[in-house]
Scaffold this motif. Structure first.
Motif, PDB file in Angstrom:
ATOM      1  N   UNK A   1       0.834  -1.203   0.000  1.00  0.00           N
ATOM      2  CA  UNK A   1       0.000   0.000   0.000  1.00  0.00           C
ATOM      3  C   UNK A   1       0.868   1.251   0.000  1.00  0.00           C
ATOM      4  N   UNK A   2       0.435   2.320  -0.675  1.00  0.00           N
ATOM      5  CA  UNK A   2       1.283   3.519  -0.789  1.00  0.00           C
ATOM      6  C   UNK A   2       1.686   4.119   0.546  1.00  0.00           C
ATOM      7  N   UNK A   3       0.778   4.114   1.529  1.00  0.00           N
ATOM      8  CA  UNK A   3       1.137   4.682   2.826  1.00  0.00           C
ATOM      9  C   UNK A   3       2.189   3.848   3.534  1.00  0.00           C
ATOM     10  N   UNK A   4       2.189   2.535   3.295  1.00  0.00           N
ATOM     11  CA  UNK A   4       3.203   1.678   3.915  1.00  0.00           C
ATOM     12  C   UNK A   4       4.585   2.023   3.366  1.00  0.00           C
TER      13      UNK A   4
ATOM     14  N   UNK B   1       5.944  -3.990  12.698  1.00  0.00           N
ATOM     15  CA  UNK B   1       5.976  -5.459  12.808  1.00  0.00           C
ATOM     16  C   UNK B   1       5.342  -6.140  11.603  1.00  0.00           C
ATOM     17  N   UNK B   2       5.033  -5.378  10.583  1.00  0.00           N
ATOM     18  CA  UNK B   2       4.264  -5.863   9.439  1.00  0.00           C
ATOM     19  C   UNK B   2       4.822  -7.148   8.840  1.00  0.00           C
ATOM     20  N   UNK B   3       6.109  -7.145   8.526  1.00  0.00           N
ATOM     21  CA  UNK B   3       6.704  -8.304   7.870  1.00  0.00           C
ATOM     22  C   UNK B   3       6.579  -9.568   8.697  1.00  0.00           C
ATOM     23  N   UNK B   4       6.899  -9.480   9.981  1.00  0.00           N
ATOM     24  CA  UNK B   4       6.829 -10.652  10.855  1.00  0.00           C
ATOM     25  C   UNK B   4       5.393 -11.125  11.037  1.00  0.00           C
ATOM     26  N   UNK B   5       4.451 -10.190  11.124  1.00  0.00           N
ATOM     27  CA  UNK B   5       3.050 -10.572  11.338  1.00  0.00           C
ATOM     28  C   UNK B   5       2.471 -11.253  10.098  1.00  0.00           C
ATOM     29  N   UNK B   6       2.792 -10.738   8.918  1.00  0.00           N
ATOM     30  CA  UNK B   6       2.235 -11.322   7.695  1.00  0.00           C
ATOM     31  C   UNK B   6       2.822 -12.700   7.401  1.00  0.00           C
ATOM     32  N   UNK B   7       4.029 -12.969   7.882  1.00  0.00           N
ATOM     33  CA  UNK B   7       4.653 -14.272   7.656  1.00  0.00           C
ATOM     34  C   UNK B   7       4.204 -15.316   8.673  1.00  0.00           C
ATOM     35  N   UNK B   8       3.643 -14.870   9.771  1.00  0.00           N
ATOM     36  CA  UNK B   8       3.290 -15.778  10.866  1.00  0.00           C
ATOM     37  C   UNK B   8       1.866 -16.300  10.680  1.00  0.00           C
ATOM     38  N   UNK B   9       1.683 -17.628  10.646  1.00  0.00           N
ATOM     39  CA  UNK B   9       0.313 -18.157  10.529  1.00  0.00           C
ATOM     40  C   UNK B   9      -0.542 -17.880  11.767  1.00  0.00           C
ATOM     41  N   UNK B  10       0.122 -17.580  12.896  1.00  0.00           N
ATOM     42  CA  UNK B  10      -0.592 -17.209  14.125  1.00  0.00           C
ATOM     43  C   UNK B  10      -0.082 -15.849  14.606  1.00  0.00           C
TER      44      UNK B  10
END
Length: 418
Positions: free
Chosen positions: A34-37, A336-345
Motif C-alpha cells: 500500500x502507498x502509505x506503507x 511489525x508488518x513483515x513478521x506478522x504477515x509471515x506468521x500463521x498465528x
C-alpha cells in the motif's frame, strides 16, 4: 500536532516514494505494498539512519551534546521575557526535533531517596506540559497520613505486576510509593460512602466526564511519573493527567481505552489495509482485546518494555496530547508488518511476553507521520476521545478542530513562506 514539521526537521520533508520499475529487484513485492506503507517504511529507514549516526559518536561527543542540549532546555525554561505559552511552544519543538537528554548521574542519585529528591529535567518538562506546576506537599502528607483507603486491596493486587523484573524501577519506585500515590488520589477525589465509586469531573455539569475511584490501568500510568519525579510531584501530575487530560481513561467502563482500540483499527485500515485484513482474518475485529494492543491502549504504552523507551514516548504524548498513543500503537503494528504477515498465528506475536522491545527513536517518527496522513475527520475524533464520551464524539462537528492539535498543511506552508 499535524504540523508538517511534526517529526521531521524543517525543510526536510520526505517525498512520497515513486513506484518502483518492474525491472527492479523485488519490484513485484514493492508494487503490491500500500502507498502509505511505502511512505512509513521510508520514515522508519530515515529514523534508523539517524539513530545509527548518533550511535556512531564517541562517548565524549555524546556527553558534550547532552550537556549542550540540557543547557538549551534550561535557558528556555528560564526565559523571563517570554510568556509561558511561548516557552511551552519552544519546548515542544525541542522535544520533537532534539529529544530530551538522558538522566544525569546527579538526577539518578537524587531519585533514589525516600521522596525522590529533586525533580529531573524530564520531570519538570512533564509537569509544565501537564499544567501541574504548583503542588502542596503538606496536603499530600495529610492525605497519606490517613492511611490506606477502601480501594487499597485492589491497588496492592495490581502494583506488583508493574515493570516486573526491572530492578532499576523497583529500586527507585517501590510498591509502597505507588500504593501511597494511588490511595491519595482516591482520598482526594472521593469520599467513603454508598456513592463513592464514581463522580463527575465537574459536578454541576451532567455532561462532564464520569471517573471512578480506581481502575487497574492506573497502576501502570502512575509508574513512569514516579520514575522521573519525586513522590509529591508525581501525585499532582497523576491527578492532573487523569482528571484533565484523559478522564475517559478513568471512566467506569474504561471507555477511553476502548475507543482508542477502535481508532487503532481504523488507522491501521487506512495506512495498511492488507495487514488490517490479515489480522482480522486470523481472528475477528475484536482481535486487539486478546493482545497487548488493549493493554497498551489503556496504559498509554507503559506496558511495553523497556521503561527507558517508554519515557521517551511519553515525552511526545505529554507534550502534544495523550490521544497520540493511538498513533504510537498503530506505528508499532506497521513496524511489525513483515513478521506478522509471515506468521500463521500473528496474534501470538502480539502478546506481552513475545512483543519486541519498543524503540522510541523509530516508533515516534512513524507515529508522527501517521498523524499527518490520516483523514482530518478521523484525527479530530482521535484528538477528542480522551475527554468526551462516545455519544458526544458522534456529535462532533469535524469542521471545527482544536487549534492546538490540528494544523492543515496548507496553513503551515503559508506561514513558512511568510
Amino acid at each position: 500536532l499535524r504540523n508538517t514539521a511534526f517529526g521531521e526537521r524543517p525543510n526536510a520533508r520526505i517525498a512520497e516514494p515513486r513506484a518502483p520499475s518492474r525491472a527492479a529487484s523485488g519490484s513485484r513485492i514493492a508494487m503490491e505494498l500500500p502507498p502509505h506503507v511505502l511512505t512509513l517504511r521510508e520514515v522508519a529507514n530515515r529514523a534508523r539512519r539517524q539513530k545509527s549516526r548518533l550511535n556512531g559518536r564517541t562517548r565524549s561527543q555524546r556527553i558534550q551534546k547532552e550537556k549542550a542540549l540540557r543547557a538549551v532546555y534550561i535557558h528556555t525554561l528560564q526565559k523571563s521575557h517570554s510568556s509561558l505559552s511561548d516557552r511551552i511552544r519552544e519546548l515542544r519543538r525541542l522535544i520533537l526535533t532534539e529529544g530530551v537528554p538522558p538522566e544525569s548521574e546527579r538526577e539518578a542519585q537524587g531519585n533514589r531517596g525516600a521522596w525522590g529528591g529533586a525533580c529531573s529535567l524530564r520531570g519538570v518538562l512533564w509537569k509544565i506540559m501537564l499544567g501541574a506546576i504548583h503542588l502542596d506537599a503538606d496536603m499530600y502528607c495529610s492525605l497519606i497520613s490517613e492511611g490506606p483507603t477502601w480501594k487499597d486491596e485492589d491497588i496492592c493486587n495490581d502494583i506488583f505486576r508493574v515493570f516486573q523484573g526491572n530492578e532499576q524501577f523497583k529500586e527507585r519506585v517501590p510498591d509502597e510509593k505507588m500504593a501511597r500515590v494511588l490511595n491519595a488520589f482516591v482520598r482526594l477525589n472521593f469520599e467513603p460512602g454508598n456513592d463513592s465509586e464514581t463522580r463527575r469531573i465537574h459536578p454541576s455539569d451532567p455532561d462532564s466526564a464520569l471517573i471512578t475511584s480506581y481502575v487497574q490501568p492506573m497502576s501502570a500510568i502512575v509508574a513512569p511519573l514516579l520514575f522521573v519525579m519525586p513522590e509529591p510531584d508525581a501525585f499532582y501530575a497523576f491527578n492532573t493527567l487523569v482528571t484533565r487530560h484523559c478522564p475517559q481513561y478513568a471512566a467506569p467502563d474504561l471507555q477511553g481505552g476502548m475507543l482508542a482500540v477502535e481508532f487503532v483499527l481504523r488507522c491501521l485500515e487506512f495506512v495498511d489495509p492488507q495487514l488490517s485484513q490479515y489480522l482480522i482474518g486470523k481472528g475477528t475485529r475484536s482481535w486487539p482485546m486478546r493482545t497487548i494492543v488493549m493493554q497498551a491502549a489503556l496504559s498509554f504504552s507503559a506496558v511495553i518494555p523497556p521503561l527507558s523507551e517508554v519515557v521517551k514516548v511519553w515525552d511526545m504524548l505529554i507534550a502534544f496530547g495523550m490521544h497520540a498513543n493511538v498513533f504510537v500503537i498503530t506505528a508499532q503494528l506497521v513496524l511489525l508488518r513483515g513478521a506478522l504477515l509471515k506468521d500463521p498465528n500473528p496474534l501470538n506475536r502480539l502478546q506481552t511476553r513475545s512483543i519486541p522491545p519498543m524503540d522510541a527513536q523509530i516508533v515516534v517518527p512513524v507515529a508522527l507521520k501517521i498523524a499527518n496522513i490520516i483523514p482530518d475527520a478521523l484525527f479530530t475524533e482521535i484528538a477528542a476521545h480522551p475527554f468526551i464520551t462516545s455519544q458526544q464524539l458522534a456529535r462532533i462537528d469535524v469542521r471545527h478542530e482544536d487549534d492546538r492539535r490540528v494544523e492543515t498543511p496548507k496553513s503551515t506552508r503559508r506561514r513558512r513562506r511568510n
